[in-house]
Design an enzyme around this catalytic site. Structure first.
Site, PDB file in Angstrom:
ATOM      1  N   GLU A 333      -7.912  82.807  71.552  1.00 25.16           N
ATOM      2  CA  GLU A 333      -8.786  82.030  72.448  1.00 25.16           C
ATOM      3  C   GLU A 333      -8.101  81.552  73.722  1.00 25.16           C
ATOM      4  OE1 GLU A 333     -11.707  80.089  69.072  1.00 25.16           O
ATOM      5  OE2 GLU A 333      -9.821  79.077  69.444  1.00 25.16           O
TER       6      GLU A 333
HETATM    7  C1  TNX Z   1     -11.325  78.999  65.498  1.00 25.09           C
HETATM    8  S1  TNX Z   1     -10.391  81.738  65.228  1.00 25.09           S
HETATM    9  C2  TNX Z   1     -10.011  78.754  65.775  1.00 25.09           C
HETATM   10  C3  TNX Z   1      -9.517  77.385  65.696  1.00 25.09           C
HETATM   11  C4  TNX Z   1     -10.571  76.408  65.263  1.00 25.09           C
HETATM   12  C5  TNX Z   1     -11.477  77.065  64.230  1.00 25.09           C
HETATM   13  C6  TNX Z   1     -12.529  76.188  63.656  1.00 25.09           C
HETATM   14  C7  TNX Z   1      -9.054  80.977  65.612  1.00 25.09           C
HETATM   15  C8  TNX Z   1      -7.837  81.733  65.502  1.00 25.09           C
HETATM   16  N1  TNX Z   1      -9.073  79.704  66.032  1.00 25.09           N
HETATM   17  O1  TNX Z   1      -8.969  76.995  66.925  1.00 25.09           O
HETATM   18  O2  TNX Z   1      -9.948  75.311  64.724  1.00 25.09           O
HETATM   19  O3  TNX Z   1     -12.088  78.161  64.809  1.00 25.09           O
HETATM   20  O4  TNX Z   1     -13.244  76.861  62.665  1.00 25.09           O
END
Ligand code: TNX
Length: 531
Positions: A333
């Site tokens: 992200e």
């Molecule tokens: C996605 S998918 C995240 C986290 C959040 C989570 C909550 C991924 C690698 N990262 O930053 O805490 O969703 O479900």
């Protein structure tokens, strides 16, 4: 014939031996000199195990622990025996001396199922053997579940005679705990280590830094913990581990044959670091500490030399603190980083990790770069039906000789709500996530052309945006983490939810006896809670 071909030799041996008479001496089932034979009259019920052993055949009679029993364990078996008696002694009140002889035998020797163990219980003793301490430890976890849980305890601790040959499907069976969104003290982490050990999980991945908190002391960068560690979601009170506390966690995990994988998420998810040191920001202005739950707004500054001094210090110190082979660098992200910067960033991080001798793990997003060190491991977090990009990035890592850790968010993210009416948990990943869904997927059926050989294992991440207490942590994890543990351990074609649900209900009695808070999910015949 087809079936026989797929049954390994040690399992056939176990089956043949289990069928043999109790006097059969081909297997060293020891007897205690001078000990009266255990009463073989009452037949103890066969207890079930989660994850279920691969091969199991019932024997004749029952073994009952008594004051004459002693434990025989040498060399690499000794620490496992120590663990076993430390648990059995207070539970039974028996002295169970550890000595060079005894009728409870733990052996490390070659010739057993890789990653697993052979276990035999007869009316006179218990024998567990494995190639290494980790396999033996898995055998001891099975034995724990074969014995009655504490709450059942009368004066008799009995095990039905049985022969088991057991081994894991995947080498890596992990849990992840997010200590960044909310901080959890060492005691809670140790408790979670104990809880996952019971399920034969062998990795704990700690998400040590995110926008809301930096949780590990890094020498030379004191503000990371003073400023970056000061808060957490919803509050200005956070926390962090000193390096010696982190070592304490690593050592505790090692005593349970669990490897710690530390993660520092980069280049996004870095607001805590950017708030701690103004110079890490491209504009030289320190960010404000953040206690919310948004993602995708922060980035390290890829072209600043100080960024690389920082990243190198962090990675080098983490590598020195971590005996395990892996360092996790996040990489998910990073929407506040340009694609070009992102590609350059993960490549350089890959080189820094490689220089420490560790293998890099990143969320599958890092596979955008096709030029990472060979063998780099991707953690797949997209859904069981991949959306555009995620399968391609994952396969890019596989093409360079890396394996994948499968943690599809819609089935393995323990922070997803059990039902939409629950207050705890998030719901972005196709929530609700039921126990049936956590169980009913095959890691080898998620990404085309990525089968068992390309998969290092599975992981159950527990993100902590919505909880801060141990009770809530356990509630989200249990029982769904038992489903993920079984996905990682058992052969795919041997798994059936109906059978799992029955065993899970018995496992619930164990959870009760250990004081673990769990959700009595619909579809499982949970037994009445113990008083
Ligand atoms: C996605 S998918 C995240 C986290 C959040 C989570 C909550 C991924 C690698 N990262 O930053 O805490 O969703 O479900």
């Amino acid at each position: 014939m087809a079936l026989i071909h797929r049954v390994p030799w040690y399992a056939l041996l176990a089956i043949v031996l289990a069928g043999a008479s109790a006097a059969n001496s081909a297997v060293t089932t020891p007897t205690t000199a001078g000990a009266p034979p255990a009463p073989a009259t009452a037949t103890t019920e066969e207890r079930t195990v989660v994850p279920s052993p691969v091969f199991r055949v019932a024997g004749k009679g029952t073994f009952t622990l008594d004051g004459d029993d002693s434990v025989d364990a040498r060399d690499d078996a000794a620490p496992v025996a120590e663990y076993l008696v430390n648990w059995l002694r207070p539970m039974t009140g028996l002295s169970l001396p550890l000595s060079g002889r005894g009728n409870i035998v733990l052996v490390v020797e070659p010739g057993h199922p890789p990653g697993g163990y052979d276990l035999r219980v007869t009316s006179t003793g218990i024998w567990i053997a494995a190639n290494d301490g980790a396999g033996l430890f898995a055998g001891v976890q099975t034995l724990r579940q074969l014995l009655p849980p504490k709450t059942d305890a009368t004066s008799h601790y009995s095990v039905a005679a049985t022969t088991i040959s057991d081994y894991p499907r995947f080498a890596y069976r992990g849990a992840m705990l997010d200590v960044a969104r909310h901080f959890f003290p060492v005691s809670v982490v140790k408790r979670y280590i104990d809880d996952i050990a019971l399920l034969k999980m062998n990795v704990l991945h700690l998400h040590l830094a995110d926008d809301q908190g930096w949780r590990i002391a890094i020498n030379g960068w004191p503000r990371l913990t003073q400023v970056g560690g000061a808060g957490e979601v919803g509050s200005a009170r956070g926390g962090f581990y000193t390096q010696s506390q982190f070592k304490e966690i690593v050592a505790y995990a090692a005593s349970r044959y669990i490897t710690i994988v530390p993660e520092i998420d980069m280049p996004g998810h870095t607001n805590a670091a950017l708030a701690s040191y103004a110079e890490l920001n491209c504009d030289g202005i320190a960010r404000t500490p953040y206690h919310g739950t948004s993602v995708g707004f922060s980035s390290l500054c890829v072209d600043k030399p100080i960024t690389w001094t920082f990243v190198t210090d962090v990675i080098d110190q983490l590598a020195a603190l971590t005996p395990g082979p892996w360092l996790h660098v996040g990489g998910d992200e990073s929407t506040a980083t340009s694609l070009n910067d992102y590609l350059r960033f993960v490549r350089r991080v890959g080189q820094i990790v490689a220089a420490t001798g560790k293998t890099m793990i990143g969320w599958h997003d890092i596979g955008r770069n096709s030029n990472l060190p060979e063998g780099t491991i991707g953690e797949y977090w997209d859904f069981t039906t991949p959306r555009p990009g995620s399968a391609t990035f994952s396969r890019t890592l596989v093409k360079r000789g890396g394996q994948l850790i499968m943690a599809p968010a819609n089935v393995a993210y323990l922070d997803q709500k059990y039902s939409l009416s629950e207050t705890l948990g998030t719901q972005w990943a196709q929530a609700p996530l039921t126990i049936q869904e956590a169980y009913g997927w095959d890691p080898a059926k998620v990404i085309k052309n990525v089968g068992d050989d390309q998969i290092l294992g599975v992981e159950a991440p527990l993100w902590s945006e919505t909880f801060s207490t141990r009770a809530d942590l356990e509630y989200l994890a249990f029982p769904r983490i038992a489903a993920i543990a079984e996905v990682g351990w058992m052969p795919q074609d041997a798994r059936h939810f109906k059978d799992f649900a029955v065993r899970l209900a018995s496992f619930g009695v164990y959870l009760d006896s250990l004081g673990i808070n769990y959700k009595r999910t619909p579809g499982v015949p949970w037994q009445k809670a113990s008083p």
